[in-house]
Scaffold this motif. Structure first.
Motif, PDB file in Angstrom:
ATOM      1  N   ASN A 165       1.012  -1.191  -0.219  1.00  0.00           N
ATOM      2  CA  ASN A 165       0.049  -0.113  -0.022  1.00  0.00           C
ATOM      3  C   ASN A 165       0.917   1.298  -0.092  1.00  0.00           C
ATOM      4  O   ASN A 165       2.097   1.099  -0.183  1.00  0.00           O
ATOM      5  N   GLU A 166       0.342   2.395  -0.239  1.00  0.00           N
ATOM      6  CA  GLU A 166       1.152   3.729  -0.194  1.00  0.00           C
ATOM      7  C   GLU A 166       2.133   3.885   1.122  1.00  0.00           C
ATOM      8  O   GLU A 166       3.171   4.220   0.985  1.00  0.00           O
ATOM      9  N   PHE A 167       1.734   3.386   2.108  1.00  0.00           N
ATOM     10  CA  PHE A 167       2.413   4.043   3.536  1.00  0.00           C
ATOM     11  C   PHE A 167       3.420   2.857   3.521  1.00  0.00           C
ATOM     12  O   PHE A 167       4.701   3.413   3.478  1.00  0.00           O
ATOM     13  N   GLU A 168       3.457   1.650   2.863  1.00  0.00           N
ATOM     14  CA  GLU A 168       4.437   0.584   3.131  1.00  0.00           C
ATOM     15  C   GLU A 168       5.410   0.935   2.016  1.00  0.00           C
ATOM     16  O   GLU A 168       6.793   0.989   1.839  1.00  0.00           O
ATOM     17  N   TYR A 169       4.984   1.405   0.631  1.00  0.00           N
ATOM     18  CA  TYR A 169       5.926   1.586  -0.136  1.00  0.00           C
ATOM     19  C   TYR A 169       6.660   3.215  -0.236  1.00  0.00           C
ATOM     20  O   TYR A 169       7.897   3.040  -0.227  1.00  0.00           O
ATOM     21  N   ASP A 170       6.203   3.923   0.538  1.00  0.00           N
ATOM     22  CA  ASP A 170       6.797   5.270   0.976  1.00  0.00           C
ATOM     23  C   ASP A 170       7.882   5.121   1.843  1.00  0.00           C
ATOM     24  O   ASP A 170       8.739   5.612   1.695  1.00  0.00           O
ATOM     25  N   LYS A 171       7.930   4.108   2.836  1.00  0.00           N
ATOM     26  CA  LYS A 171       8.956   3.730   3.734  1.00  0.00           C
ATOM     27  C   LYS A 171      10.189   3.246   2.669  1.00  0.00           C
ATOM     28  O   LYS A 171      11.324   3.474   3.129  1.00  0.00           O
ATOM     29  N   ILE A 172       9.649   2.528   1.817  1.00  0.00           N
ATOM     30  CA  ILE A 172      10.851   1.915   0.841  1.00  0.00           C
ATOM     31  C   ILE A 172      11.460   3.170  -0.009  1.00  0.00           C
ATOM     32  O   ILE A 172      12.575   3.274   0.087  1.00  0.00           O
ATOM     33  N   GLN A 173      10.589   4.001  -0.521  1.00  0.00           N
ATOM     34  CA  GLN A 173      11.007   5.015  -1.313  1.00  0.00           C
ATOM     35  C   GLN A 173      11.758   5.918  -0.661  1.00  0.00           C
ATOM     36  O   GLN A 173      12.970   6.521  -1.229  1.00  0.00           O
ATOM     37  N   HIS A 174      11.488   6.243   0.506  1.00  0.00           N
ATOM     38  CA  HIS A 174      12.267   7.306   1.368  1.00  0.00           C
ATOM     39  C   HIS A 174      13.685   6.715   1.731  1.00  0.00           C
ATOM     40  O   HIS A 174      14.359   7.602   1.980  1.00  0.00           O
ATOM     41  N   LYS A 175      13.796   5.593   1.877  1.00  0.00           N
ATOM     42  CA  LYS A 175      15.084   4.792   2.242  1.00  0.00           C
ATOM     43  C   LYS A 175      15.981   4.682   1.101  1.00  0.00           C
ATOM     44  O   LYS A 175      17.124   5.024   0.979  1.00  0.00           O
ATOM     45  N   TYR A 176      15.298   4.599  -0.061  1.00  0.00           N
ATOM     46  CA  TYR A 176      16.059   4.336  -1.221  1.00  0.00           C
ATOM     47  C   TYR A 176      15.635   5.375  -2.219  1.00  0.00           C
ATOM     48  O   TYR A 176      15.168   4.855  -3.443  1.00  0.00           O
ATOM     49  N   PRO A 177      15.672   6.658  -2.201  1.00  0.00           N
ATOM     50  CA  PRO A 177      15.028   7.742  -3.194  1.00  0.00           C
ATOM     51  C   PRO A 177      15.405   7.880  -4.541  1.00  0.00           C
ATOM     52  O   PRO A 177      14.884   8.051  -5.690  1.00  0.00           O
ATOM     53  N   GLN A 178      16.817   7.257  -4.784  1.00  0.00           N
ATOM     54  CA  GLN A 178      17.588   7.135  -5.920  1.00  0.00           C
ATOM     55  C   GLN A 178      17.014   6.032  -6.726  1.00  0.00           C
ATOM     56  O   GLN A 178      17.416   6.234  -7.840  1.00  0.00           O
ATOM     57  N   TRP A 179      16.550   5.128  -6.313  1.00  0.00           N
ATOM     58  CA  TRP A 179      16.438   3.852  -6.999  1.00  0.00           C
ATOM     59  C   TRP A 179      14.763   3.598  -7.193  1.00  0.00           C
ATOM     60  O   TRP A 179      14.237   2.968  -8.136  1.00  0.00           O
ATOM     61  N   PHE A 180      13.968   4.115  -6.207  1.00  0.00           N
ATOM     62  CA  PHE A 180      12.327   4.393  -6.579  1.00  0.00           C
ATOM     63  C   PHE A 180      11.626   5.307  -6.804  1.00  0.00           C
ATOM     64  O   PHE A 180      11.919   6.458  -5.826  1.00  0.00           O
TER      65      PHE A 180
END
Length: 203
Positions: A165-180
């Motif tokens: 979901n958006e919350f779960e994906y945002d946690k990944i995206q903010h950890k790896y912003p250059q990749w996602f």
């Protein structure tokens, strides 16, 4: 000659202001997640418990037609949690045969979910994340046990998570912003599901 001091007032750009707002919203979401629990969170925790336990019986979560969320061991209902009244949990069958460690975890999960406001239990829209065009092995996968990220097919299993979901994906995206990429419902990276994935039991 009198001393003069230039006064500098930091100007917060619109981008920085939006970034700070996003940080505050994520912190509020994380705080709510610590206190409350969505249906998908409950299923995820039960799946994680199955990976840790050594019992032959498998714990699961289902939905009844009478407005209850069910926690089961094998085919037997352990807890029935009301979806109409906050804090109402019924212990249907004995938990004496369940190992103490598992029992404490299940009790904690049932209580946490029952204390969650009814409108907060509903899951956010879910989606797959396709990292590259074409091919069946281009989807984001996350190991449930180790949280490692990799690309494979989009099969969502007890070992690998492919539905976010958006919350779960945002946690990944903010950890790896250059990749996602940042979440955008119009971005073709995000393939939305039609159903909510909830199980229903004739109880």
């Amino acid at each position: 000659m009198a001393d003069t001091h230039d006064c500098f007032y930091p100007m917060i750009s619109l981008e920085a202001d939006a970034w700070l707002t996003g940080i505050r919203e994520r912190r509020q979401q994380e705080k709510r997640r610590e206190i409350w629990m969505k249906f998908s969170d409950l299923k995820h925790e039960i799946t994680a418990l199955n990976l840790k336990t050594r019992r032959c019986s498998v714990y699961s979560v289902g939905k009844s037609k009478l407005g209850k969320t069910l926690i089961l061991e094998g085919g037997s209902i352990i807890y029935a949690i009301s979806e109409n009244t906050i804090g109402l949990v019924l212990n249907i069958n004995s938990v004496d045969d369940i190992p103490l460690q598992d029992r404490l975890i299940l009790q904690k999960l049932a209580y946490k979910y029952s204390r969650t406001p009814l409108n907060e239990r509903r899951d956010d829209p879910k989606f797959y994340v396709k990292m590259m065009p074409g091919g069946d092995d281009a989807y984001l996968n996350q190991s449930i046990r180790y949280n490692e990220l990799f690309m494979s097919d989009r099969a969502n299993t007890t070992l690998n998570k492919t539905i976010f979901n958006e919350f779960e994906y945002d946690k990944i995206q903010h950890k790896y912003p250059q990749w996602f990429p940042k979440f955008d419902k119009n971005d073709p990276h995000f393939e939305f599901m039609e159903g909510d994935g909830e199980d229903e039991a004739d109880k």
